[in-house]
Design a protein around this motif. Structure first.
Motif: not given
Length: 316
Positions: A29-34, A283-288, A291-293, A296-302
């Motif tokens: 899910l993208a942050p916007s979808e959340i 959840k939105y902040a965590y997704a920002r 990113r797993r939508d 994205f290939i590699t989530p930033a982790g922060g």
């Protein structure tokens, strides 16, 4: 890392330390979808009395250009905001102009002749003189850890979202509930122009951040609000031709037709923001930050606090 600090009783019911610090991720899910799935109960109405509405001269093809600003709630910047309310009620900005557009930095407006006492527009009576110590607020007996917290912040001990606003925090003493807090310079935040210290500005000169967050300005200039609609009418203006992005001629400036409090604007839409104390916002902040939508290939982790803009929308 994004951390949702829960009450101790809630922490004790969670099975693992990992669940105690981060909300459950939403794979794919993208942050916007959340945010789009947030229930109505998690949205907070913004009173019209806390809005400042600036109408610029029409743009190309006579298109209206309206900028809507949400003013900060207590306890922050209330001396300057009181002045801004008086200036708007007096129609003080009407007919003045946008005087500065500095690329990747700020757009500034006010009286272009303000430095010339013979030409400067007369101020309404009763404006407060606000000291620079008011750039940050001392809070006693509160607990910032109950808010959505950004654990790592190079400009503060940590930062939080306080009633929908990005705020830096420093504790006065270890394990104390006394702390100081201040709004931070994220994109779209509105501040008060000033001269050299100890001058702290009176609210007549305002600016909005249109570039990378200039966090070095935190606690050095008063922040009084944020643009919630229409920032494109400011960020897209031609860059100033003079030093620091100031326009050199009157012809370059954009006229301000009017500035009013939202309560004085007929048929103004209602606005609301996603509660930063809600489960969806966590959840939105965590997704920002993670990113797993599909893009994205590699989530930033922060993420820093300015990379988690608080969702604001017209009320539905």
């Amino acid at each position: 890392m994004i951390r949702t600090l829960l009450p101790l009783s809630a922490l004790l019911t969670l099975a693992t330390p990992a669940l105690a610090t981060d909300p459950a991720p939403s794979p794919g899910l993208a942050p916007s979808e959340i945010v789009a799935a947030a229930p109505k109960a998690e949205w907070v109405a913004i009173p019209a009395t806390d809005l400042l509405v600036m109408d610029l001269a029409p743009g190309p093809n006579a298109k209206p250009r309206r900028v809507v600003i949400q003013l900060m709630p207590p306890p922050f910047a209330q001396g300057w905001i009181g002045n801004i309310r008086k200036l708007a009620a007096a129609h003080w900005w009407d007919g003045l102009s946008i005087n500065r557009v500095q690329d990747n930095y700020v757009v500034q407006w006010g009286d272009a002749d303000g430095e010339d006492k013979a030409k400067a527009r007369k101020l309404p009576t009763g404006l407060a003189v606000v000291p620079e110590v008011a750039y940050q607020t001392n809070v006693s007996g509160g607990d910032p850890l109950k808010y959505l917290k950004i654990a790592t912040d190079p400009y503060a001990q940590f930062s939080i979202f306080w009633q929908g606003w990005p705020v830096g925090v420093d504790y006065s003493t270890v394990h104390s509930l006394d702390f100081s807090a201040w709004p931070v310079h994220c994109y779209g935040m509105v501040g008060v122009g000033r001269n050299l210290p100890p001058d702290a500005g009176n609210g007549t000169e305002l600016y909005v951040v249109i570039g990378q967050a200039p966090r070095h300005l935190d606690r050095n200039i008063a922040l009084v609000g944020r643009v919630i609609e229409g920032i494109e009418h400011l960020s897209s203006l031609p860059r100033g031709t003079g030093a620091l992005g100031f326009y050199q001629t009157a012809a370059e400036r954009t006229q301000i037709n009017s500035v009013r409090l939202g309560s004085a604007v007929p048929a103004l839409p209602a606005y609301e923001y996603l509660s930063t104390e809600s489960a969806t916002c966590a959840k939105y902040a965590y997704a920002r930050a993670n990113r797993r939508d599909p893009f994205f290939i590699t989530p930033a982790g922060g993420a820093d606090i300015c990379n988690i803009p608080v969702p604001v929308r017209r009320a539905k």
